[in-house]
Design a protein around this motif. Structure first.
Motif, PDB file in Angstrom:
ATOM      1  N   TYR A 123     -80.026  17.303  61.720  1.00  0.00           N
ATOM      2  CA  TYR A 123     -78.810  17.374  60.915  1.00  0.00           C
ATOM      3  C   TYR A 123     -79.024  16.615  59.598  1.00  0.00           C
ATOM      4  O   TYR A 123     -79.683  15.578  59.562  1.00  0.00           O
ATOM      5  CB  TYR A 123     -77.636  16.748  61.661  1.00  0.00           C
ATOM      6  CG  TYR A 123     -76.682  17.765  62.272  1.00  0.00           C
ATOM      7  CD1 TYR A 123     -77.154  18.977  62.788  1.00  0.00           C
ATOM      8  CD2 TYR A 123     -75.316  17.520  62.334  1.00  0.00           C
ATOM      9  CE1 TYR A 123     -76.276  19.889  63.350  1.00  0.00           C
ATOM     10  CE2 TYR A 123     -74.425  18.432  62.903  1.00  0.00           C
ATOM     11  CZ  TYR A 123     -74.914  19.615  63.405  1.00  0.00           C
ATOM     12  OH  TYR A 123     -74.053  20.531  63.948  1.00  0.00           O
ATOM     13  N   THR A 124     -78.430  17.143  58.525  1.00  0.00           N
ATOM     14  CA  THR A 124     -78.470  16.443  57.246  1.00  0.00           C
ATOM     15  C   THR A 124     -77.305  15.463  57.181  1.00  0.00           C
ATOM     16  O   THR A 124     -76.406  15.481  58.032  1.00  0.00           O
ATOM     17  CB  THR A 124     -78.349  17.429  56.079  1.00  0.00           C
ATOM     18  OG1 THR A 124     -77.075  18.085  56.161  1.00  0.00           O
ATOM     19  CG2 THR A 124     -79.464  18.472  56.123  1.00  0.00           C
ATOM     20  N   ASP A 126     -74.861  15.507  55.076  1.00  0.00           N
ATOM     21  CA  ASP A 126     -73.638  16.289  54.908  1.00  0.00           C
ATOM     22  C   ASP A 126     -73.119  16.806  56.244  1.00  0.00           C
ATOM     23  O   ASP A 126     -71.911  16.771  56.517  1.00  0.00           O
ATOM     24  CB  ASP A 126     -73.881  17.468  53.963  1.00  0.00           C
ATOM     25  CG  ASP A 126     -74.097  17.027  52.521  1.00  0.00           C
ATOM     26  OD1 ASP A 126     -73.521  15.991  52.143  1.00  0.00           O
ATOM     27  OD2 ASP A 126     -74.833  17.704  51.786  1.00  0.00           O
ATOM     28  N   GLN A 127     -74.004  17.287  57.083  1.00  0.00           N
ATOM     29  CA  GLN A 127     -73.602  17.821  58.390  1.00  0.00           C
ATOM     30  C   GLN A 127     -73.065  16.709  59.297  1.00  0.00           C
ATOM     31  O   GLN A 127     -72.115  16.918  60.054  1.00  0.00           O
ATOM     32  CB  GLN A 127     -74.789  18.522  59.060  1.00  0.00           C
ATOM     33  CG  GLN A 127     -75.166  19.833  58.412  1.00  0.00           C
ATOM     34  CD  GLN A 127     -76.419  20.445  59.028  1.00  0.00           C
ATOM     35  OE1 GLN A 127     -77.456  19.777  59.145  1.00  0.00           O
ATOM     36  NE2 GLN A 127     -76.327  21.696  59.439  1.00  0.00           N
ATOM     37  N   ASP A 130     -69.523  15.838  58.184  1.00  0.00           N
ATOM     38  CA  ASP A 130     -68.585  16.873  58.641  1.00  0.00           C
ATOM     39  C   ASP A 130     -68.308  16.740  60.140  1.00  0.00           C
ATOM     40  O   ASP A 130     -67.167  16.896  60.589  1.00  0.00           O
ATOM     41  CB  ASP A 130     -69.138  18.265  58.342  1.00  0.00           C
ATOM     42  CG  ASP A 130     -69.127  18.585  56.851  1.00  0.00           C
ATOM     43  OD1 ASP A 130     -68.382  17.921  56.109  1.00  0.00           O
ATOM     44  OD2 ASP A 130     -69.873  19.506  56.434  1.00  0.00           O
ATOM     45  N   THR A 263     -75.375  26.467  50.588  1.00  0.00           N
ATOM     46  CA  THR A 263     -75.241  27.135  51.885  1.00  0.00           C
ATOM     47  C   THR A 263     -76.588  27.735  52.255  1.00  0.00           C
ATOM     48  O   THR A 263     -77.133  28.555  51.497  1.00  0.00           O
ATOM     49  CB  THR A 263     -74.189  28.250  51.825  1.00  0.00           C
ATOM     50  OG1 THR A 263     -72.947  27.694  51.374  1.00  0.00           O
ATOM     51  CG2 THR A 263     -74.001  28.885  53.193  1.00  0.00           C
TER      52      THR A 263
END
Length: 339
Positions: A123-124, A126-127, A130, A263
């Protein structure tokens, strides 16, 4: 007759020493289970996922909250408490006895409103943000601010870049029990503290041997994480990346292009490979300026202990594994065969 007297004398000494030793042990125990001092000022102690009673005891002794780490570990063992699930922040004071501290930890854990959160490998940042927002841990704005601006006491972050990807690679993927009352700073610190456990003395020795910085290690591991699907492929993919680095051949890793896109795309086109960025491994040789994701333990180990091969190419097969090749001609045959 003299031998009998000697035997009696030895027995007397043994009994005397046993009594003295027993009295000394009782005295020490009575001293060790007392509060460290009468000071009422409390200190915040954070228990991260996987923390054992032994680790907690050492920390409490270092902070002068208890008199003996060994005694605390024994008390915890007698009560069968390992604190592995008691993740969160606790206020403990020197005026509390070790038994009172254990009660506080147990009671606090029972009352704590926690949320189980699993951070997937790869996972980054950003992920992860979220995901935490979805779990009701904090807001995106607060988490983003902490990641970009807050200071954390870890040497591996000394050369961290500015921006949202400042902590990329160090937010360790794992399953956590996070208190909903934890501050955004405390939440992010839990992930960083867990990564710190991966950086053992053995790992540091191996990094020195490979002449890699921590940042380079994590960057390499993040590339492996994003490219590998099967466990056995990780050390092989790591070897391909290292072999290319040695001859200054572009890594040409699609995951670095996906990292640049807002994206991710199911398929990349030639125009995507022309995006001007130091993270574009089609245009630039060497590693990316920093990690492109947060690698898990397996990828970190693969980057640190890659297979010794002469492979320079690999292509994904439909079963998730990769076909590896030494030459470009062999690689083209694999592409035709598997894609």
């Amino acid at each position: 007759m003299s031998r009998k007297k000697n035997t009696v004398g030895i027995l007397k000494w043994i009994i005397l020493l046993s009594l003295v030793g027993g009295f000394g042990l009782v005295s020490w125990w009575s001293w060790a289970i007392q509060p460290y001092s009468n000071a009422s000022n409390s200190m915040k102690i954070t228990i991260a996922p996987g923390t054992t009673a032994a680790q907690l005891a050492e920390e409490l002794e270092q902070h002068q909250l208890i008199r003996s780490a060994w005694m605390f570990k024994l008390l915890a063992r007698l009560r069968n408490e390992e604190f592995r699930l008691y993740v969160g922040d606790y206020q403990l004071a020197p005026m509390m006895s070790p038994d009172e501290m254990i009660n506080r930890l147990i009671k606090g854990a029972a009352m704590m409103d926690t949320q189980r959160v699993t951070i997937p490998e790869g996972y980054t940042t950003d992920q992860i943000i979220d995901l935490l927002v979805q779990k009701g841990i904090s807001s995106k704005q607060d988490l983003t601010k902490v990641i970009m601006e807050d200071t954390f006491p870890y040497s591996f972050l000394n050369d961290a870049p500015k921006g949202i990807h400042r902590l990329e690679g160090y937010l360790f993927p794992d399953t956590y029990e996070i208190s909903k009352n934890s501050t955004p700073h405390a939440v992010i610190d839990i992930f960083l503290k867990q990564f710190e456990k991966e950086l053992t003395s053995d790992e540091k020795t191996q990094l020195d041997k490979m002449k890699l910085s921590v940042s380079q290690w994590v960057t390499l591991a993040s590339l492996v994480e994003k490219e590998a699907v099967k466990e056995s492929d990780r050390p092989l993919i790591a070897s391909v990346i290292i072999n290319r680095l040695k001859i200054n051949q572009p890594l040409q890793i699609d995951a670095t292009i996906q990292f640049l896109l807002e994206t991710p795309k199911p398929k990349l086109y030639n125009k995507d490979l022309q995006i001007p960025s130091p993270y574009n491994t089609y245009l630039h040789t060497g590693l990316t300026p920093g990690p492109i994701a947060n690698p898990g333990h397996a990828s970190l180990q693969a980057a640190l202990y890659p297979d010794q091969t002469e492979f320079l190419y690999y292509v994904a097969k439909k079963d998730g594994y990769h076909a590896f090749a030494k030459t470009y001609l062999e690689h083209l045959k694999n592409v035709k065969l598997y894609q």
